[in-house]
Design a protein around this motif. Structure first.
Motif, mmCIF file in Angstrom:
data_model
loop_
_atom_site.group_PDB
_atom_site.id
_atom_site.type_symbol
_atom_site.label_atom_id
_atom_site.label_comp_id
_atom_site.label_asym_id
_atom_site.label_seq_id
_atom_site.Cartn_x
_atom_site.Cartn_y
_atom_site.Cartn_z
ATOM 1 N N GLY A 1 25.853 59.427 -17.137
ATOM 2 C CA GLY A 1 24.798 60.022 -18.260
ATOM 3 C C GLY A 1 24.544 59.189 -19.532
ATOM 4 N N ARG A 2 25.245 58.237 -19.585
ATOM 5 C CA ARG A 2 24.834 57.205 -20.753
ATOM 6 C C ARG A 2 23.713 56.490 -20.531
ATOM 7 N NH1 ARG A 2 30.480 54.307 -21.811
ATOM 8 N NH2 ARG A 2 30.612 54.919 -19.484
ATOM 9 N N THR A 3 22.878 56.168 -22.044
ATOM 10 C CA THR A 3 21.887 55.121 -21.513
ATOM 11 C C THR A 3 22.022 54.074 -22.680
ATOM 12 O OG1 THR A 3 20.264 57.254 -21.038
ATOM 13 C CG2 THR A 3 19.203 55.208 -22.037
ATOM 14 N N PHE A 4 21.752 52.892 -22.091
ATOM 15 C CA PHE A 4 21.960 51.852 -22.878
ATOM 16 C C PHE A 4 20.585 50.818 -23.163
ATOM 17 C CE2 PHE A 4 25.978 52.513 -20.984
ATOM 18 C CZ PHE A 4 26.937 52.587 -22.238
ATOM 19 N N ASP A 5 20.317 50.419 -24.279
ATOM 20 C CA ASP A 5 19.099 49.583 -24.557
ATOM 21 C C ASP A 5 19.317 48.200 -23.612
ATOM 22 O OD1 ASP A 5 18.109 51.309 -26.046
ATOM 23 O OD2 ASP A 5 18.567 50.435 -28.066
ATOM 24 N N ALA A 6 18.251 47.741 -23.134
ATOM 25 C CA ALA A 6 18.290 46.638 -22.285
ATOM 26 C C ALA A 6 16.962 45.959 -22.274
ATOM 27 C CB ALA A 6 18.994 46.678 -20.860
ATOM 28 N N ASP A 7 16.605 44.816 -23.099
ATOM 29 C CA ASP A 7 15.250 44.417 -23.092
ATOM 30 C C ASP A 7 15.406 43.308 -21.836
ATOM 31 O OD1 ASP A 7 14.111 45.426 -25.519
ATOM 32 O OD2 ASP A 7 15.742 44.413 -26.449
ATOM 33 N N GLU A 8 16.386 42.781 -21.607
ATOM 34 C CA GLU A 8 16.573 41.912 -20.392
ATOM 35 C C GLU A 8 17.936 42.274 -19.570
ATOM 36 O OE1 GLU A 8 14.700 40.286 -18.597
ATOM 37 O OE2 GLU A 8 14.721 38.134 -19.059
ATOM 38 N N THR A 9 17.774 42.387 -18.341
ATOM 39 C CA THR A 9 19.093 42.937 -17.695
ATOM 40 C C THR A 9 19.694 41.754 -16.632
ATOM 41 O OG1 THR A 9 18.672 45.204 -17.877
ATOM 42 C CG2 THR A 9 20.256 44.522 -16.336
ATOM 43 N N MET A 10 20.716 41.232 -17.030
ATOM 44 C CA MET A 10 21.135 40.238 -15.573
ATOM 45 C C MET A 10 22.171 40.757 -14.883
ATOM 46 S SD MET A 10 19.596 37.573 -16.604
ATOM 47 C CE MET A 10 18.879 36.825 -18.260
ATOM 48 N N TRP A 11 22.258 40.650 -13.459
ATOM 49 C CA TRP A 11 22.736 41.411 -12.438
ATOM 50 C C TRP A 11 23.731 40.462 -11.647
ATOM 51 C CZ3 TRP A 11 21.969 46.571 -12.426
ATOM 52 C CH2 TRP A 11 22.449 47.219 -11.494
ATOM 53 N N VAL A 12 25.017 40.849 -12.130
ATOM 54 C CA VAL A 12 25.937 39.657 -11.557
ATOM 55 C C VAL A 12 27.246 40.722 -10.710
ATOM 56 C CG1 VAL A 12 27.536 37.771 -12.244
ATOM 57 C CG2 VAL A 12 25.789 38.765 -13.854
ATOM 58 N N THR A 13 26.612 41.629 -10.198
ATOM 59 C CA THR A 13 27.846 42.190 -9.288
ATOM 60 C C THR A 13 27.172 42.776 -8.030
ATOM 61 O OG1 THR A 13 29.248 44.265 -9.627
ATOM 62 C CG2 THR A 13 26.801 44.480 -10.369
ATOM 63 N N GLN A 14 27.877 43.509 -7.154
ATOM 64 C CA GLN A 14 27.474 43.964 -5.985
ATOM 65 C C GLN A 14 26.941 43.010 -4.859
ATOM 66 O OE1 GLN A 14 25.053 47.370 -6.972
ATOM 67 N NE2 GLN A 14 26.796 48.881 -6.922
ATOM 68 N N ALA A 15 27.831 41.938 -4.857
ATOM 69 C CA ALA A 15 27.205 40.880 -4.031
ATOM 70 C C ALA A 15 27.323 41.357 -2.529
ATOM 71 C CB ALA A 15 27.799 39.558 -4.282
ATOM 72 N N GLY A 16 26.504 40.871 -1.738
ATOM 73 C CA GLY A 16 26.591 41.072 -0.279
ATOM 74 C C GLY A 16 25.909 39.870 0.585
ATOM 75 N N GLY A 17 26.036 39.872 1.809
ATOM 76 C CA GLY A 17 25.484 38.999 2.643
ATOM 77 C C GLY A 17 23.894 39.478 2.863
ATOM 78 N N PRO A 18 22.807 38.345 3.136
ATOM 79 C CA PRO A 18 21.581 38.580 3.226
ATOM 80 C C PRO A 18 21.230 39.677 4.412
ATOM 81 C CG PRO A 18 21.979 36.496 3.807
ATOM 82 C CD PRO A 18 23.396 37.124 3.405
ATOM 83 N N ALA A 19 20.112 40.208 4.374
ATOM 84 C CA ALA A 19 19.568 41.225 5.245
ATOM 85 C C ALA A 19 19.723 40.512 6.822
ATOM 86 C CB ALA A 19 18.509 41.906 5.021
ATOM 87 N N TRP A 20 19.224 39.306 6.731
ATOM 88 C CA TRP A 20 18.917 38.718 7.988
ATOM 89 C C TRP A 20 20.208 38.487 9.046
ATOM 90 C CZ3 TRP A 20 21.118 33.998 9.759
ATOM 91 C CH2 TRP A 20 21.523 33.159 8.742
ATOM 92 N N LEU A 21 21.187 38.788 8.297
ATOM 93 C CA LEU A 21 22.685 38.562 9.297
ATOM 94 C C LEU A 21 22.790 39.584 9.992
ATOM 95 C CD1 LEU A 21 25.124 36.866 6.612
ATOM 96 C CD2 LEU A 21 24.213 35.831 8.530
ATOM 97 N N GLN A 22 22.285 40.733 9.604
ATOM 98 C CA GLN A 22 22.487 42.236 10.502
ATOM 99 C C GLN A 22 21.873 41.967 11.878
ATOM 100 O OE1 GLN A 22 23.682 44.868 8.909
ATOM 101 N NE2 GLN A 22 23.639 44.187 6.837
ATOM 102 N N GLY A 23 20.701 41.124 12.098
ATOM 103 C CA GLY A 23 20.154 40.935 13.211
ATOM 104 C C GLY A 23 20.841 39.979 14.366
ATOM 105 N N THR A 24 21.743 39.243 13.722
ATOM 106 C CA THR A 24 22.265 38.047 14.466
ATOM 107 C C THR A 24 23.230 38.639 15.700
ATOM 108 O OG1 THR A 24 24.129 37.766 12.998
ATOM 109 C CG2 THR A 24 22.219 36.535 12.530
ATOM 110 N N GLY A 25 23.618 39.897 15.433
ATOM 111 C CA GLY A 25 24.648 40.254 16.240
ATOM 112 C C GLY A 25 26.033 39.844 15.979
ATOM 113 N N LEU A 26 26.423 38.951 15.196
ATOM 114 C CA LEU A 26 27.799 38.580 14.517
ATOM 115 C C LEU A 26 28.388 39.776 13.733
ATOM 116 C CD1 LEU A 26 26.656 35.235 12.942
ATOM 117 C CD2 LEU A 26 27.738 35.490 15.242
ATOM 118 N N ALA A 27 29.753 40.003 13.943
ATOM 119 C CA ALA A 27 30.539 40.845 13.284
ATOM 120 C C ALA A 27 30.546 40.693 11.752
ATOM 121 C CB ALA A 27 31.970 40.939 13.890
ATOM 122 N N LEU A 28 30.052 41.605 10.994
ATOM 123 C CA LEU A 28 29.882 41.529 9.457
ATOM 124 C C LEU A 28 31.154 42.362 9.100
ATOM 125 C CD1 LEU A 28 26.253 41.797 9.097
ATOM 126 C CD2 LEU A 28 27.311 39.301 9.655
#
Ligand SMILES: Cc1cc2nc3c(=O)[nH]c(=O)nc-3n(C[C@H](O)[C@H](O)[C@H](O)COP(=O)(O)OP(=O)(O)OC[C@H]3O[C@@H](n4cnc5c(N)ncnc54)[C@H](O)[C@@H]3O)c2cc1C
Length: 562
Positions: A245-272
Motif C-alpha cells: 500500500g505504499r506509494t513512491f514518487d518516480a519520474d523515471e523507473t528502471m527495472w532490474v528484477t524478475q528476469a526470465g527467458g523470452p516468450a518464444w522459448l515456450q514454443g520450442t518444446g525444450l524443458a524450461l
C-alpha cells in the motif's frame, strides 16, 4: 569475409551474441573446424560487456570501450553474421525461425540470449518502466534521460526496482553521472533524488553480511533511499505502488528484477524452468535435444543453481566450444564444473569498488583499478584481434574431421571435385528445382515462359512501341548474410534500370554458391534468391530464369529488361 576452401558439411548456429558465444567465436577462429559453417544470429551488432556497463553509465568508458563488434568478430572466425531476431525453432526440420526473413538451418545449435526483465507481470511496468535489458533499448532510454536531466529546472526522482548487484550498481552509477552532469552545467545536483526498491529483506541477498553492510552504508551516505520488503505491484505515470500500500514518487523507473527467458522459448518444446530459462545438464546440453546447447543467463543449470552473472556466461564459453566440437565428431561430451565461490567486483559508480567472494569482502579505489584492469584485458581479446597467419586461417584448414554419414561423405567428395570446375561447376538439377520451386516471383501477362513453367530459356513479350533496356551486374559477396546480399544485388540491378528512366519487367539471375553438401547449397541458394525475389517483386519485376554454378564465393548478377 574469410573464404573457405572446404565444402560446407555442417551448420553450427549460434543464437545470440552473449558473453559465452563471443568466447566460442574467438576459440573457433583460433582453431577452425574444417567444413563447418558457423552462423551467428543476434539482435545486437555491438554486444555489451556486462562488467563495464556500470562504468559506461558513470561516464568512465565510451560506448565502444564496453561493446564488442560482433560483425568484426564473426568475420575473424569465418562465421556468417545475421543481424536479426530469432522467434522460434522448428526442431523437427532443424531450422531457426526468424522475424521477417527465411529460417536458417542448423545441425548443431547453441543459445546464448541472456535474460529479460519481465515487465509484463507487473501492471503498468511495460508502459512506464525501463527494463535494463535488452541493453541496446536501455541505452537509448538512458541517453534520453541524460538529455532530460541536463534540462532540469526542478526536483526529479529516479527509482530503481531490484536490489541485486545489477540494481545497486545501476543506481549508484546513475547518481554519480547525473549529479556530475548538473554540476558541470552549474545547476543544483540536489534536485535529483534516487530510490532503490526491493521485494527482499535486504539488498544484495546473495552476498555476505559484510558486503551488504558496506553497501548499505554507501547508499546511506549518498542519500539513496533504500526500501526493502517493497514489492512493486503497479507502475503509474510519476509513481510506483507497492503491494503493502505504499506509494513512491518516480519520474523515471528502471527495472532490474524478475528476469526470465523470452516468450518464444515456450514454443520450442525444450524443458524450461519456472522462470522460462532452458534447462541444461552439466554438459550445457538441453535435456530434450542433444543437438541444442544453451549457455549464460538463459541456461538453467540443473545440477545446482548458478547466479545469473556475466562471469559465469564467460566461463561457460570454453566448455561449450569443447562440447560443440566433440558433438560434431560424434564423441561423448564432457562435464562443466563451475566454481562454487566466485569473485564479484561491484562498483559504487565513483571509481571505487567492493570485492565479494564467499565470506570475504574488501573495498577501495584500488579494487576499482584492479577491476578496470581485468575488464580492459578481457575486452582486448575481442578488440585487438590477432592477424591470422595464412596457415591458421580457415581457408587453409586441414581435411574435415566432422562425423558424416556414407551418403554425406559421397556428396562431400563430389563437392571437392566440383571445385575444379568439372561438370561446368553447375549446381545439380534437383537442388535447383527444390530451391527455385519455393520462390514466388510476381506473375505478369507479358512473361510467356518464366519460372512458373521453366524451360531452357525464358520468353517475354515486348509491348508494341516500347524499347528494351538491358543491364547486367555481378557482385562477389561483400557481406556474409546471403538473404541480405540477394536484396542488395537485386536493388543494384533495378537501380540501373531506374537510372535509365525505364520500368522493370523481368530479370534473370546468375548465382554462384560455394560447394557443400546438397542441403547446404540448396539452402544458401534459397536464402539469396528469396532476398532478391522480395526486392524484384516489390518493383513488379518477374524473375524468369538464370544460371547457378558453384564457386569459391557467393556471388550474384541480375539482368533486367523492359
Ligand atoms: C546494470 C547491470 C550490471 C551488471 N554487472 C555485472 C557485472 O559487473 N558482472 C557480471 O558478471 N554480471 C553483471 N551483470 C549481469 C550480466 O549482465 C548478465 O549476467 C550477462 O549479461 C549475461 O550474459 P549472457 O551471455 O547470458 O547474455 P547477454 O550478455 O545478455 O547477451 C545476449 C545477447 O543475445 C541477444 N539476443 C537476445 N534475444 C535474441 C533473439 N531472440 N535473437 C537474437 N539475438 C538475441 C541480445 O541482444 C544480446 O546481444 C549486470 C547486469 C546489470 C543489469
Amino acid at each position: 569475409m574469410q573464404v573457405s576452401e572446404q565444402p560446407i558439411l555442417r551448420d553450427l548456429v549460434l543464437v545470440g551474441g552473449g558473453h559465452s558465444h563471443v568466447v566460442v567465436l574467438r576459440m573457433l577462429a583460433m582453431q577452425p573446424e574444417s567444413g563447418l559453417r558457423i552462423t551467428l544470429i543476434c539482435t545486437d551488432i555491438d554486444t555489451p560487456y556486462s562488467g563495464m556497463l556500470p562504468g559506461y553509465i558513470s561516464g568512465h568508458y565510451s560506448f565502444d570501450e564496453v561493446h564488442i563488434d560482433l560483425g568484426r568478430l564473426a568475420s575473424f572466425a569465418g562465421a556468417r553474421f545475421i543481424h536479426g531476431e530469432v522467434t522460434g525453432l522448428d526442431r523437427s526440420n532443424q531450422r531457426v525461425l526468424m522475424k521477417d526473413r527465411p529460417s536458417v538451418p542448423y545441425d548443431l545449435l547453441s543459445i546464448n540470449i541472456g535474460s529479460t526483465p519481465n515487465v509484463r507481470q507487473v501492471k503498468g511496468a511495460q508502459a512506464h518502466a525501463v527494463p535494463v535489458k535488452p541493453i541496446a533499448h536501455f541505452n537509448l532510454r538512458w541517453l534520453n534521460l541524460l538529455e532530460r536531466v541536463r534540462l532540469l529546472r526542478d526536483r526529479f526522482t529516479i527509482a530503481v526496482v531490484g536490489g541485486g548487484a545489477g540494481g545497486v550498481e545501476l543506481v549508484l552509477s546513475m547518481q554519480y553521472r547525473l549529479r556530475s552532469e548538473l554540476q558541470k552545467l552549474g545547476r543544483n545536483p540536489d534536485w535529483l533524488h534516487f530510490v532503490l526498491l526491493t521485494a527482499g529483506d535486504s539488498i544484495l541477498p546473495t552476498h555476505n553480511a559484510g558486503v551488504r553492510a558496506r553497501f548499505a552504508r554507501v547508499l546511506k551516505e549518498r542519500h539513496v533511499a533504500v526500501h526493502t520488503r517493497a514489492e512493486v505491484h503497479q507502475v503509474a505515470p510519476g509513481c510506483l505502488h507497492t503491494r503493502d500500500g505504499r506509494t513512491f514518487d518516480a519520474d523515471e523507473t528502471m527495472w532490474v528484477t524478475q528476469a526470465g527467458g523470452p516468450a518464444w522459448l515456450q514454443g520450442t518444446g525444450l524443458a524450461l524452468d519456472e522462470h522460462g530459462f532452458v534447462k541444461v545438464n552439466d554438459r550445457l546440453q538441453t535435456l530434450d535435444d542433444p543437438k541444442i546447447f544453451a549457455a549464460g543467463d538463459v541456461a538453467s543449470f540443473t545440477n545446482r543453481p548458478l547466479e545469473k552473472a556475466g562471469v559465469f556466461a564467460v566461463r561457460m564459453g570454453p566448455p561449450l566450444v569443447k562440447n560443440l566440437r566433440l558433438c560434431l565428431r560424434d564423441q561423448p561430451t564432457v562435464a562443466f564444473n563451475p566454481q562454487r565461490k566466485w569473485l564479484a567486483l561491484i562498483s559504487t559508480g565513483n571509481r571505487y569498488a567492493v570485492a565479494s567472494r564467499g565470506s570475504i569482502g574488501f573495498a577501495g579505489t584500488w579494487v576499482w583499478s584492479w577491476k578496470d584492469w581485468i575488464d580492459r584485458r578481457f575486452m582486448r581479446q575481442f578488440t585487438e584481434l590477432p592477424d591470422m597467419a595464412p596457415g591458421a586461417a580457415p581457408s587453409a584448414a586441414p581435411a574435415s574431421s566432422l562425423a558424416l554419414s556414407a551418403e554425406e561423405s559421397r556428396q562431400a567428395i563430389s563437392a571437392i571435385a566440383m571445385r575444379c570446375g568439372g561438370c561446368g561447376a553447375k549446381v545439380g538439377a534437383s537442388i535447383l528445382t527444390r530451391a527455385l520451386g519455393s520462390l514466388q516471383p510476381v506473375e505478369r501477362n507479358d512473361v510467356l515462359i518464366g519460372l512458373h513453367s521453366p524451360d531452357d530459356a525464358a520468353v517475354v513479350r515486348v509491348p508494341p512501341g516500347k524499347a528494351m533496356v538491358h543491364t547486367v551486374d555481378f557482385f562477389r559477396s561483400f557481406i556474409d548474410d546471403p538473404y541480405l546480399f540477394g536484396k542488395v544485388a537485386a536493388n543494384h540491378a533495378l537501380g540501373d534500370i531506374f537510372a535509365m528512366g525505364a520500368e522493370p519487367q523481368s530479370a534473370t539471375a546468375i548465382a554462384t554458391v560455394p560447394p557443400g553438401l546438397e542441403s547446404k547449397v540448396e539452402d544458401l541458394l534459397l536464402q539469396m534468391m528469396t532476398g532478391a525475389v522480395e526486392v524484384l517483386n516489390a518493383a513488379g519485376c518477374a524473375l524468369v530464369g538464370g544460371h547457378t554454378g558453384e564457386g569459391r564465393e557467393l556471388g550474384v548478377s541480375s539482368f533486367s529488361v523492359q
